[in-house]
Write a protein that holds these residues in place. Structure first.
Motif, PDB file in Angstrom:
ATOM      1  N   VAL A  82       0.862  -1.180   0.000  1.00  0.00           N
ATOM      2  CA  VAL A  82       0.000   0.000   0.000  1.00  0.00           C
ATOM      3  C   VAL A  82       0.902   1.235   0.000  1.00  0.00           C
ATOM      4  O   VAL A  82       1.965   1.232   0.628  1.00  0.00           O
ATOM      5  N   VAL A  83       0.488   2.256  -0.739  1.00  0.00           N
ATOM      6  CA  VAL A  83       1.208   3.529  -0.725  1.00  0.00           C
ATOM      7  C   VAL A  83       0.212   4.651  -0.434  1.00  0.00           C
ATOM      8  O   VAL A  83      -0.809   4.774  -1.114  1.00  0.00           O
ATOM      9  N   LEU A  84       0.508   5.428   0.596  1.00  0.00           N
ATOM     10  CA  LEU A  84      -0.260   6.637   0.883  1.00  0.00           C
ATOM     11  C   LEU A  84       0.331   7.756   0.045  1.00  0.00           C
ATOM     12  O   LEU A  84       1.507   8.086   0.193  1.00  0.00           O
ATOM     13  N   SER A  85      -0.486   8.317  -0.850  1.00  0.00           N
ATOM     14  CA  SER A  85       0.056   9.154  -1.924  1.00  0.00           C
ATOM     15  C   SER A  85       0.328  10.610  -1.548  1.00  0.00           C
ATOM     16  O   SER A  85       0.861  11.359  -2.353  1.00  0.00           O
ATOM     17  N   GLY A  86      -0.026  11.012  -0.324  1.00  0.00           N
ATOM     18  CA  GLY A  86       0.236  12.392   0.092  1.00  0.00           C
ATOM     19  C   GLY A  86      -1.041  13.101   0.492  1.00  0.00           C
ATOM     20  O   GLY A  86      -2.126  12.807  -0.021  1.00  0.00           O
ATOM     21  N   SER A  87      -0.921  14.047   1.393  1.00  0.00           N
ATOM     22  CA  SER A  87      -2.105  14.697   1.948  1.00  0.00           C
ATOM     23  C   SER A  87      -2.738  15.698   0.983  1.00  0.00           C
ATOM     24  O   SER A  87      -2.045  16.431   0.283  1.00  0.00           O
ATOM     25  N   LEU A  88      -4.074  15.706   0.989  1.00  0.00           N
ATOM     26  CA  LEU A  88      -4.832  16.652   0.161  1.00  0.00           C
ATOM     27  C   LEU A  88      -5.098  17.958   0.896  1.00  0.00           C
ATOM     28  O   LEU A  88      -5.743  18.861   0.358  1.00  0.00           O
ATOM     29  N   SER A  89      -4.631  18.058   2.136  1.00  0.00           N
ATOM     30  CA  SER A  89      -4.814  19.296   2.900  1.00  0.00           C
ATOM     31  C   SER A  89      -3.704  19.415   3.926  1.00  0.00           C
ATOM     32  O   SER A  89      -2.882  18.504   4.080  1.00  0.00           O
ATOM     33  N   ALA A  90      -3.706  20.521   4.646  1.00  0.00           N
ATOM     34  CA  ALA A  90      -2.771  20.672   5.761  1.00  0.00           C
ATOM     35  C   ALA A  90      -3.133  19.673   6.856  1.00  0.00           C
ATOM     36  O   ALA A  90      -4.299  19.286   7.008  1.00  0.00           O
ATOM     37  N   ALA A  91      -2.134  19.245   7.622  1.00  0.00           N
ATOM     38  CA  ALA A  91      -2.365  18.335   8.743  1.00  0.00           C
ATOM     39  C   ALA A  91      -3.054  19.087   9.883  1.00  0.00           C
ATOM     40  O   ALA A  91      -2.785  20.264  10.110  1.00  0.00           O
ATOM     41  N   ILE A  92      -3.951  18.401  10.599  1.00  0.00           N
ATOM     42  CA  ILE A  92      -4.690  18.992  11.710  1.00  0.00           C
ATOM     43  C   ILE A  92      -4.256  18.328  13.014  1.00  0.00           C
ATOM     44  O   ILE A  92      -4.197  17.098  13.111  1.00  0.00           O
ATOM     45  N   LYS A  93      -3.960  19.151  14.024  1.00  0.00           N
ATOM     46  CA  LYS A  93      -3.560  18.629  15.337  1.00  0.00           C
ATOM     47  C   LYS A  93      -4.721  17.874  15.980  1.00  0.00           C
ATOM     48  O   LYS A  93      -5.866  18.310  15.911  1.00  0.00           O
ATOM     49  N   ILE A  94      -4.411  16.752  16.603  1.00  0.00           N
ATOM     50  CA  ILE A  94      -5.437  15.901  17.217  1.00  0.00           C
ATOM     51  C   ILE A  94      -5.514  16.171  18.715  1.00  0.00           C
ATOM     52  O   ILE A  94      -4.486  16.222  19.406  1.00  0.00           O
ATOM     53  N   GLU A  95      -6.732  16.309  19.218  1.00  0.00           N
ATOM     54  CA  GLU A  95      -6.984  16.419  20.654  1.00  0.00           C
ATOM     55  C   GLU A  95      -7.851  15.230  21.084  1.00  0.00           C
ATOM     56  O   GLU A  95      -8.598  14.675  20.279  1.00  0.00           O
ATOM     57  N   ALA A  96      -7.747  14.858  22.359  1.00  0.00           N
ATOM     58  CA  ALA A  96      -8.582  13.771  22.884  1.00  0.00           C
ATOM     59  C   ALA A  96     -10.054  14.124  22.687  1.00  0.00           C
ATOM     60  O   ALA A  96     -10.474  15.251  22.936  1.00  0.00           O
ATOM     61  N   GLY A  97     -10.828  13.160  22.207  1.00  0.00           N
ATOM     62  CA  GLY A  97     -12.245  13.384  21.951  1.00  0.00           C
ATOM     63  C   GLY A  97     -12.559  13.764  20.517  1.00  0.00           C
ATOM     64  O   GLY A  97     -13.731  13.784  20.124  1.00  0.00           O
ATOM     65  N   ASP A  98     -11.530  14.053  19.727  1.00  0.00           N
ATOM     66  CA  ASP A  98     -11.752  14.448  18.330  1.00  0.00           C
ATOM     67  C   ASP A  98     -12.287  13.286  17.491  1.00  0.00           C
ATOM     68  O   ASP A  98     -11.894  12.126  17.671  1.00  0.00           O
ATOM     69  N   HIS A  99     -13.162  13.653  16.557  1.00  0.00           N
ATOM     70  CA  HIS A  99     -13.683  12.712  15.566  1.00  0.00           C
ATOM     71  C   HIS A  99     -13.387  13.312  14.192  1.00  0.00           C
ATOM     72  O   HIS A  99     -13.871  14.393  13.870  1.00  0.00           O
ATOM     73  N   PHE A 100     -12.580  12.637  13.404  1.00  0.00           N
ATOM     74  CA  PHE A 100     -12.222  13.110  12.067  1.00  0.00           C
ATOM     75  C   PHE A 100     -12.862  12.227  11.003  1.00  0.00           C
ATOM     76  O   PHE A 100     -12.977  11.015  11.184  1.00  0.00           O
ATOM     77  N   SER A 101     -13.232  12.845   9.886  1.00  0.00           N
ATOM     78  CA  SER A 101     -13.680  12.073   8.723  1.00  0.00           C
ATOM     79  C   SER A 101     -13.173  12.741   7.456  1.00  0.00           C
ATOM     80  O   SER A 101     -13.070  13.971   7.384  1.00  0.00           O
ATOM     81  N   ALA A 102     -12.836  11.922   6.493  1.00  0.00           N
ATOM     82  CA  ALA A 102     -12.429  12.415   5.168  1.00  0.00           C
ATOM     83  C   ALA A 102     -13.308  11.716   4.139  1.00  0.00           C
ATOM     84  O   ALA A 102     -13.326  10.483   4.079  1.00  0.00           O
ATOM     85  N   SER A 103     -14.054  12.507   3.359  1.00  0.00           N
ATOM     86  CA  SER A 103     -14.950  11.962   2.335  1.00  0.00           C
ATOM     87  C   SER A 103     -14.407  12.304   0.960  1.00  0.00           C
ATOM     88  O   SER A 103     -14.064  13.463   0.691  1.00  0.00           O
ATOM     89  N   PHE A 104     -14.344  11.308   0.094  1.00  0.00           N
ATOM     90  CA  PHE A 104     -13.798  11.480  -1.244  1.00  0.00           C
ATOM     91  C   PHE A 104     -14.879  11.177  -2.275  1.00  0.00           C
ATOM     92  O   PHE A 104     -15.611  10.188  -2.143  1.00  0.00           O
ATOM     93  N   ASP A 105     -14.968  11.999  -3.302  1.00  0.00           N
ATOM     94  CA  ASP A 105     -15.989  11.803  -4.336  1.00  0.00           C
ATOM     95  C   ASP A 105     -15.885  10.400  -4.937  1.00  0.00           C
ATOM     96  O   ASP A 105     -14.839  10.018  -5.465  1.00  0.00           O
TER      97      ASP A 105
END
Length: 263
Positions: free
Chosen positions: A229-252
Protein backbone atom coordinates in the motif's frame (compact mmCIF):
# COMPACT_ATOMS: atom_id res chain seq x y z
CA UNK A 1 30.84 11.72 5.49
CA UNK A 2 28.69 10.31 8.29
CA UNK A 3 30.02 7.05 9.72
CA UNK A 4 28.01 3.88 10.26
CA UNK A 5 28.14 4.24 14.04
CA UNK A 6 26.61 7.72 13.76
CA UNK A 7 23.81 6.35 11.53
CA UNK A 8 23.15 3.67 14.15
CA UNK A 9 23.22 6.21 16.99
CA UNK A 10 20.77 8.64 15.34
CA UNK A 11 18.40 5.79 14.42
CA UNK A 12 18.57 4.53 18.01
CA UNK A 13 17.84 8.00 19.44
CA UNK A 14 14.83 8.41 17.14
CA UNK A 15 13.52 4.99 18.09
CA UNK A 16 13.94 5.70 21.80
CA UNK A 17 12.26 9.11 21.40
CA UNK A 18 9.22 7.40 19.92
CA UNK A 19 9.13 4.68 22.58
CA UNK A 20 9.63 7.11 25.46
CA UNK A 21 7.37 9.83 23.96
CA UNK A 22 10.15 12.41 24.37
CA UNK A 23 11.01 14.69 21.49
CA UNK A 24 14.60 15.39 20.48
CA UNK A 25 16.50 18.29 18.95
CA UNK A 26 17.23 18.45 15.21
CA UNK A 27 20.21 16.29 14.29
CA UNK A 28 21.43 18.55 11.49
CA UNK A 29 22.50 21.04 14.18
CA UNK A 30 24.98 18.49 15.55
CA UNK A 31 25.72 16.87 12.16
CA UNK A 32 25.58 19.60 9.49
CA UNK A 33 26.93 17.07 6.97
CA UNK A 34 23.72 15.00 7.33
CA UNK A 35 22.31 15.38 3.83
CA UNK A 36 19.24 13.69 2.35
CA UNK A 37 21.12 10.60 1.16
CA UNK A 38 22.45 9.89 4.65
CA UNK A 39 19.05 10.67 6.14
CA UNK A 40 17.53 7.85 4.06
CA UNK A 41 20.27 5.52 5.36
CA UNK A 42 19.25 6.48 8.90
CA UNK A 43 15.60 5.85 8.00
CA UNK A 44 16.52 2.41 6.65
CA UNK A 45 18.40 1.58 9.85
CA UNK A 46 15.46 2.81 11.96
CA UNK A 47 13.05 0.56 10.04
CA UNK A 48 15.37 -2.45 10.45
CA UNK A 49 15.44 -1.74 14.18
CA UNK A 50 11.64 -1.51 14.41
CA UNK A 51 11.08 -4.70 12.40
CA UNK A 52 13.46 -6.63 14.67
CA UNK A 53 12.36 -5.19 18.02
CA UNK A 54 8.62 -5.08 17.31
CA UNK A 55 8.50 -8.28 15.24
CA UNK A 56 6.71 -6.51 12.41
CA UNK A 57 7.31 -6.18 8.68
CA UNK A 58 7.15 -3.67 5.84
CA UNK A 59 3.80 -3.39 4.06
CA UNK A 60 4.22 -0.23 1.98
CA UNK A 61 5.28 3.40 1.74
CA UNK A 62 4.04 6.89 2.44
CA UNK A 63 4.76 10.17 0.70
CA UNK A 64 5.28 13.52 2.39
CA UNK A 65 5.84 17.09 1.23
CA UNK A 66 3.82 16.46 -1.92
CA UNK A 67 2.20 19.91 -2.10
CA UNK A 68 4.06 22.82 -3.66
CA UNK A 69 3.14 25.05 -0.70
CA UNK A 70 4.68 22.59 1.80
CA UNK A 71 7.82 22.26 -0.34
CA UNK A 72 8.23 26.03 -0.45
CA UNK A 73 7.65 26.23 3.31
CA UNK A 74 10.34 23.60 3.92
CA UNK A 75 12.70 25.04 1.31
CA UNK A 76 12.79 21.85 -0.77
CA UNK A 77 11.92 21.03 -4.36
CA UNK A 78 10.74 17.43 -4.10
CA UNK A 79 8.72 15.16 -1.78
CA UNK A 80 10.03 12.72 0.80
CA UNK A 81 9.02 9.16 1.57
CA UNK A 82 8.78 6.82 4.53
CA UNK A 83 8.02 3.16 5.20
CA UNK A 84 4.71 1.72 6.43
CA UNK A 85 4.92 -1.22 8.82
CA UNK A 86 2.28 -3.83 9.52
CA UNK A 87 1.87 -2.73 13.14
CA UNK A 88 1.22 0.88 12.12
CA UNK A 89 -2.20 0.06 10.63
CA UNK A 90 -5.31 0.93 12.64
CA UNK A 91 -8.88 0.07 11.71
CA UNK A 92 -12.09 2.01 11.43
CA UNK A 93 -14.45 1.65 14.37
CA UNK A 94 -11.78 1.25 17.03
CA UNK A 95 -11.14 4.21 19.32
CA UNK A 96 -7.57 5.42 19.04
CA UNK A 97 -5.71 6.34 22.21
CA UNK A 98 -3.41 9.36 22.02
CA UNK A 99 -1.18 7.80 24.68
CA UNK A 100 1.51 6.52 22.24
CA UNK A 101 1.98 9.88 20.48
CA UNK A 102 4.10 12.96 21.18
CA UNK A 103 2.11 15.59 19.22
CA UNK A 104 0.04 13.76 16.63
CA UNK A 105 -1.66 15.28 13.59
CA UNK A 106 -3.94 13.73 10.98
CA UNK A 107 -4.04 14.05 7.18
CA UNK A 108 -6.53 12.87 4.50
CA UNK A 109 -4.98 10.82 1.70
CA UNK A 110 -5.77 8.46 -1.16
CA UNK A 111 -4.28 5.00 -0.63
CA UNK A 112 -3.10 2.89 -3.58
CA UNK A 113 -2.85 -0.91 -3.35
CA UNK A 114 -0.72 -2.56 -6.02
CA UNK A 115 -0.97 -5.91 -7.78
CA UNK A 116 2.20 -5.47 -9.85
CA UNK A 117 5.73 -4.30 -9.14
CA UNK A 118 6.34 -0.63 -9.89
CA UNK A 119 10.01 -0.18 -10.67
CA UNK A 120 11.93 2.86 -11.95
CA UNK A 121 13.76 4.58 -13.44
CA UNK A 122 11.14 5.81 -15.95
CA UNK A 123 7.77 5.22 -14.25
CA UNK A 124 4.88 7.41 -15.44
CA UNK A 125 1.40 8.22 -14.10
CA UNK A 126 -0.02 5.69 -16.59
CA UNK A 127 2.36 3.00 -15.30
CA UNK A 128 1.26 3.61 -11.71
CA UNK A 129 -2.44 3.44 -12.59
CA UNK A 130 -1.93 0.26 -14.65
CA UNK A 131 -0.25 -1.43 -11.67
CA UNK A 132 -2.88 -0.29 -9.14
CA UNK A 133 -5.48 -2.86 -8.16
CA UNK A 134 -7.42 -0.61 -5.79
CA UNK A 135 -7.66 2.88 -4.37
CA UNK A 136 -9.31 3.72 -1.04
CA UNK A 137 -9.79 6.71 1.27
CA UNK A 138 -7.19 6.89 4.04
CA UNK A 139 -6.13 8.87 7.08
CA UNK A 140 -2.49 9.13 8.09
CA UNK A 141 -1.53 9.98 11.66
CA UNK A 142 1.82 11.73 11.59
CA UNK A 143 3.92 12.41 14.69
CA UNK A 144 7.33 14.01 14.47
CA UNK A 145 9.89 12.99 17.05
CA UNK A 146 11.37 16.51 16.95
CA UNK A 147 10.76 19.35 19.40
CA UNK A 148 7.79 21.50 18.40
CA UNK A 149 7.26 19.55 15.14
CA UNK A 150 10.14 21.62 13.68
CA UNK A 151 12.76 20.00 11.47
CA UNK A 152 14.72 20.16 8.24
CA UNK A 153 14.05 17.84 5.31
CA UNK A 154 16.98 15.61 6.33
CA UNK A 155 15.73 15.37 9.90
CA UNK A 156 12.22 14.48 8.72
CA UNK A 157 13.51 11.82 6.32
CA UNK A 158 15.62 10.22 9.07
CA UNK A 159 12.49 10.17 11.26
CA UNK A 160 10.69 8.02 8.66
CA UNK A 161 9.05 11.15 7.25
CA UNK A 162 7.03 11.65 10.47
CA UNK A 163 5.17 8.35 9.99
CA UNK A 164 3.20 6.91 12.88
CA UNK A 165 -0.14 5.18 12.09
CA UNK A 166 -2.64 4.94 9.25
CA UNK A 167 -6.22 3.87 8.57
CA UNK A 168 -7.55 2.69 5.22
CA UNK A 169 -11.28 2.75 4.45
CA UNK A 170 -12.93 -0.62 4.11
CA UNK A 171 -14.25 -0.20 0.56
CA UNK A 172 -11.90 -0.50 -2.41
CA UNK A 173 -12.29 0.77 -5.96
CA UNK A 174 -10.55 0.39 -9.29
CA UNK A 175 -8.79 3.64 -10.25
CA UNK A 176 -9.87 3.29 -13.90
CA UNK A 177 -13.33 4.59 -13.02
CA UNK A 178 -12.09 7.92 -11.67
CA UNK A 179 -10.16 11.03 -12.64
CA UNK A 180 -8.04 11.20 -9.50
CA UNK A 181 -6.77 14.65 -10.38
CA UNK A 182 -10.32 16.01 -10.07
CA UNK A 183 -11.46 13.83 -7.15
CA UNK A 184 -12.83 16.13 -4.45
CA UNK A 185 -12.28 15.67 -0.72
CA UNK A 186 -14.01 17.11 2.37
CA UNK A 187 -12.14 16.85 5.68
CA UNK A 188 -14.16 17.26 8.90
CA UNK A 189 -13.21 17.60 12.55
CA UNK A 190 -16.08 17.01 14.99
CA UNK A 191 -18.62 17.53 12.20
CA UNK A 192 -17.15 20.86 11.05
CA UNK A 193 -15.44 21.21 7.68
CA UNK A 194 -11.78 22.06 8.31
CA UNK A 195 -10.47 21.60 4.76
CA UNK A 196 -11.46 20.74 1.22
CA UNK A 197 -9.22 19.68 -1.61
CA UNK A 198 -8.80 17.63 -4.76
CA UNK A 199 -6.39 14.99 -5.95
CA UNK A 200 -4.53 17.65 -7.93
CA UNK A 201 -3.24 19.03 -4.59
CA UNK A 202 -0.80 16.09 -4.62
CA UNK A 203 1.77 17.03 -7.29
CA UNK A 204 -1.00 17.65 -9.82
CA UNK A 205 -2.09 14.00 -9.63
CA UNK A 206 -1.69 11.46 -6.77
CA UNK A 207 -0.22 8.88 -9.15
CA UNK A 208 2.49 11.39 -10.13
CA UNK A 209 3.69 11.36 -6.52
CA UNK A 210 3.88 7.56 -6.62
CA UNK A 211 5.72 7.65 -9.96
CA UNK A 212 8.26 9.98 -8.32
CA UNK A 213 8.56 7.51 -5.44
CA UNK A 214 9.17 4.52 -7.72
CA UNK A 215 11.83 6.42 -9.67
CA UNK A 216 13.46 7.60 -6.46
CA UNK A 217 13.47 4.08 -4.97
CA UNK A 218 15.23 2.81 -8.10
CA UNK A 219 18.28 4.87 -7.10
CA UNK A 220 18.65 2.78 -3.93
CA UNK A 221 17.85 -0.56 -5.56
CA UNK A 222 14.25 -0.78 -4.33
CA UNK A 223 10.78 -0.80 -5.87
CA UNK A 224 7.09 -0.85 -4.94
CA UNK A 225 6.09 -4.50 -4.52
CA UNK A 226 2.82 -6.31 -5.37
CA UNK A 227 0.47 -6.20 -2.40
CA UNK A 228 2.02 -3.07 -0.95
CA UNK A 229 0.00 0.00 0.00
CA UNK A 230 1.21 3.53 -0.73
CA UNK A 231 -0.26 6.64 0.88
CA UNK A 232 0.06 9.15 -1.92
CA UNK A 233 0.24 12.39 0.09
CA UNK A 234 -2.11 14.70 1.95
CA UNK A 235 -4.83 16.65 0.16
CA UNK A 236 -4.81 19.30 2.90
CA UNK A 237 -2.77 20.67 5.76
CA UNK A 238 -2.37 18.33 8.74
CA UNK A 239 -4.69 18.99 11.71
CA UNK A 240 -3.56 18.63 15.34
CA UNK A 241 -5.44 15.90 17.22
CA UNK A 242 -6.98 16.42 20.65
CA UNK A 243 -8.58 13.77 22.88
CA UNK A 244 -12.24 13.38 21.95
CA UNK A 245 -11.75 14.45 18.33
CA UNK A 246 -13.68 12.71 15.57
CA UNK A 247 -12.22 13.11 12.07
CA UNK A 248 -13.68 12.07 8.72
CA UNK A 249 -12.43 12.42 5.17
CA UNK A 250 -14.95 11.96 2.34
CA UNK A 251 -13.80 11.48 -1.24
CA UNK A 252 -15.99 11.80 -4.34
CA UNK A 253 -17.05 8.36 -5.51
CA UNK A 254 -15.01 6.25 -3.08
CA UNK A 255 -16.68 7.05 0.22
CA UNK A 256 -15.16 8.11 3.53
CA UNK A 257 -12.88 7.03 6.34
CA UNK A 258 -13.23 8.01 10.00
CA UNK A 259 -11.19 8.06 13.20
CA UNK A 260 -12.16 8.73 16.83
CA UNK A 261 -9.48 9.64 19.39
CA UNK A 262 -9.40 9.24 23.17
CA UNK A 263 -6.92 10.13 25.92
Amino acid sequence: MIKTDVIDQIAFELYEAEKQKKSVNKFVDAYPEMDEAFAYQIQERLIEMKCKEEKTQRVGRKLGLTSKAKQVMMGVHEPSYGVLLENMQLFEGERISLAPFIHAKVEPEIAFIFNREVKGPHVTVADVLAATEYIAPALEIIDSRFQGFKFTLSDAVADNSSSSRYIIGERFYSPENFDLKLMGMVFKQNGEVVATGAGAAVMGHPARAIAWLANRLYKVGQSIQPGEVVLSGSLSAAIKIEAGDHFSASFDGIGSVEAIFTE
